[in-house]
Write a protein that holds these residues in place. Sequence first.
Motif, PDB file in Angstrom:
ATOM      1  N   LYS A   2      20.877 -28.557  37.061  1.00 41.96           N
ATOM      2  CA  LYS A   2      20.751 -28.706  35.604  1.00 41.96           C
ATOM      3  C   LYS A   2      20.706 -27.335  34.960  1.00 41.96           C
ATOM      4  CE  LYS A   2      16.787 -29.014  33.774  1.00 41.96           C
ATOM      5  NZ  LYS A   2      15.441 -29.217  33.370  1.00 41.96           N
ATOM      6  N   SER A   3      21.409 -27.185  33.838  1.00 44.36           N
ATOM      7  CA  SER A   3      21.374 -25.953  33.058  1.00 44.36           C
ATOM      8  C   SER A   3      21.193 -26.304  31.595  1.00 44.36           C
ATOM      9  CB  SER A   3      22.674 -25.172  33.208  1.00 44.36           C
ATOM     10  OG  SER A   3      22.906 -24.837  34.543  1.00 44.36           O
ATOM     11  N   ILE A   4      20.466 -25.451  30.890  1.00 42.55           N
ATOM     12  CA  ILE A   4      20.300 -25.589  29.443  1.00 42.55           C
ATOM     13  C   ILE A   4      21.090 -24.449  28.816  1.00 42.55           C
ATOM     14  CG2 ILE A   4      18.662 -25.645  27.524  1.00 42.55           C
ATOM     15  CD1 ILE A   4      18.090 -27.849  29.549  1.00 42.55           C
ATOM     16  N   VAL A   5      21.977 -24.776  27.865  1.00 41.33           N
ATOM     17  CA  VAL A   5      22.788 -23.756  27.202  1.00 41.33           C
ATOM     18  C   VAL A   5      22.678 -23.919  25.695  1.00 41.33           C
ATOM     19  CG1 VAL A   5      24.385 -23.518  29.158  1.00 41.33           C
ATOM     20  CG2 VAL A   5      24.900 -25.147  27.342  1.00 41.33           C
ATOM     21  N   ALA A  11      28.474 -23.672  27.477  1.00 43.30           N
ATOM     22  CA  ALA A  11      28.715 -24.850  28.310  1.00 43.30           C
ATOM     23  C   ALA A  11      30.015 -24.686  29.082  1.00 43.30           C
ATOM     24  CB  ALA A  11      28.753 -26.110  27.446  1.00 43.30           C
ATOM     25  N   LYS A  12      31.037 -24.176  28.419  1.00 39.69           N
ATOM     26  CA  LYS A  12      32.326 -23.943  29.081  1.00 39.69           C
ATOM     27  C   LYS A  12      32.164 -22.954  30.233  1.00 39.69           C
ATOM     28  CE  LYS A  12      37.115 -22.586  28.031  1.00 39.69           C
ATOM     29  NZ  LYS A  12      37.404 -21.582  29.001  1.00 39.69           N
ATOM     30  N   TYR A  29      28.365 -33.371  33.834  1.00 42.40           N
ATOM     31  CA  TYR A  29      28.013 -34.120  32.638  1.00 42.40           C
ATOM     32  C   TYR A  29      27.406 -33.173  31.614  1.00 42.40           C
ATOM     33  CZ  TYR A  29      28.338 -37.901  36.020  1.00 42.40           C
ATOM     34  OH  TYR A  29      28.774 -38.755  36.998  1.00 42.40           O
ATOM     35  N   ILE A  30      27.765 -33.349  30.349  1.00 40.73           N
ATOM     36  CA  ILE A  30      27.209 -32.532  29.275  1.00 40.73           C
ATOM     37  C   ILE A  30      26.534 -33.460  28.271  1.00 40.73           C
ATOM     38  CG2 ILE A  30      27.711 -30.915  27.394  1.00 40.73           C
ATOM     39  CD1 ILE A  30      30.079 -29.934  29.053  1.00 40.73           C
ATOM     40  N   LEU A  93      17.256 -30.772  23.955  1.00 38.01           N
ATOM     41  CA  LEU A  93      18.313 -31.332  23.106  1.00 38.01           C
ATOM     42  C   LEU A  93      17.840 -31.456  21.663  1.00 38.01           C
ATOM     43  CD1 LEU A  93      19.703 -34.170  25.408  1.00 38.01           C
ATOM     44  CD2 LEU A  93      20.691 -31.908  25.017  1.00 38.01           C
ATOM     45  N   ASP A  94      16.556 -31.795  21.492  1.00 37.72           N
ATOM     46  CA  ASP A  94      15.991 -31.911  20.142  1.00 37.72           C
ATOM     47  C   ASP A  94      16.075 -30.586  19.379  1.00 37.72           C
ATOM     48  OD1 ASP A  94      15.350 -34.577  20.481  1.00 37.72           O
ATOM     49  OD2 ASP A  94      13.243 -34.194  20.968  1.00 37.72           O
ATOM     50  N   HIS A  95      16.143 -29.477  20.103  1.00 35.89           N
ATOM     51  CA  HIS A  95      16.232 -28.149  19.491  1.00 35.89           C
ATOM     52  C   HIS A  95      17.678 -27.668  19.374  1.00 35.89           C
ATOM     53  CE1 HIS A  95      11.928 -27.701  19.458  1.00 35.89           C
ATOM     54  NE2 HIS A  95      11.877 -28.072  20.714  1.00 35.89           N
ATOM     55  N   GLY A  96      18.643 -28.587  19.555  1.00 35.91           N
ATOM     56  CA  GLY A  96      20.047 -28.253  19.355  1.00 35.91           C
ATOM     57  C   GLY A  96      20.751 -27.673  20.566  1.00 35.91           C
ATOM     58  N   LYS A  97      20.075 -27.619  21.705  1.00 34.00           N
ATOM     59  CA  LYS A  97      20.707 -27.067  22.904  1.00 34.00           C
ATOM     60  C   LYS A  97      21.514 -28.144  23.608  1.00 34.00           C
ATOM     61  CE  LYS A  97      17.258 -23.538  23.306  1.00 34.00           C
ATOM     62  NZ  LYS A  97      16.185 -22.940  24.048  1.00 34.00           N
ATOM     63  N   LEU A  98      22.289 -27.744  24.595  1.00 34.90           N
ATOM     64  CA  LEU A  98      23.084 -28.642  25.413  1.00 34.90           C
ATOM     65  C   LEU A  98      22.539 -28.635  26.829  1.00 34.90           C
ATOM     66  CD1 LEU A  98      26.620 -27.450  24.272  1.00 34.90           C
ATOM     67  CD2 LEU A  98      25.387 -29.459  23.451  1.00 34.90           C
ATOM     68  N   VAL A  99      22.640 -29.756  27.498  1.00 34.66           N
ATOM     69  CA  VAL A  99      22.230 -29.855  28.896  1.00 34.66           C
ATOM     70  C   VAL A  99      23.474 -30.136  29.726  1.00 34.66           C
ATOM     71  CG1 VAL A  99      20.859 -31.151  30.582  1.00 34.66           C
ATOM     72  CG2 VAL A  99      19.917 -30.675  28.303  1.00 34.66           C
TER      73      VAL A  99
END
Length: 105
Positions: A2-5, A11-12, A29-30, A93-99
């Motif tokens: 898992k990564s948080i970006v 993400a790319k 999966y994103i 995700l609530d803070h606008g990041k992507l997982v």
Amino acid sequence: MKSIVENAVQAKAEVEKLEMQGYSRDDIYIFAHYKEREEDISDALDTEEVGMKEQGFLDSMKNLVSSRGDELRSKMEAAGLTAEEASDAEKELDHGKLVVIAKRD
């Protein structure tokens, strides 16, 4: 894995790094808080979306009536995270990041 970006550019880069480690785009999966953003990024990067295959029919149906947060946690668990990891990731995700999650079958 898992990564948080912060954004689609990161993400790319993460997807490309995972591919160099032997993951295929079908294994990646994103997740984003907003469904439209998640779909747009998954389409642009040719990654997978968690569906009935990963979740199972009953869990998929349950998500039709649950909140977006519940849906995201459920889908992240189906993609390989523990319940605690999915809860922590959903807060990001609530803070606008992507997982970004990579899972081999």
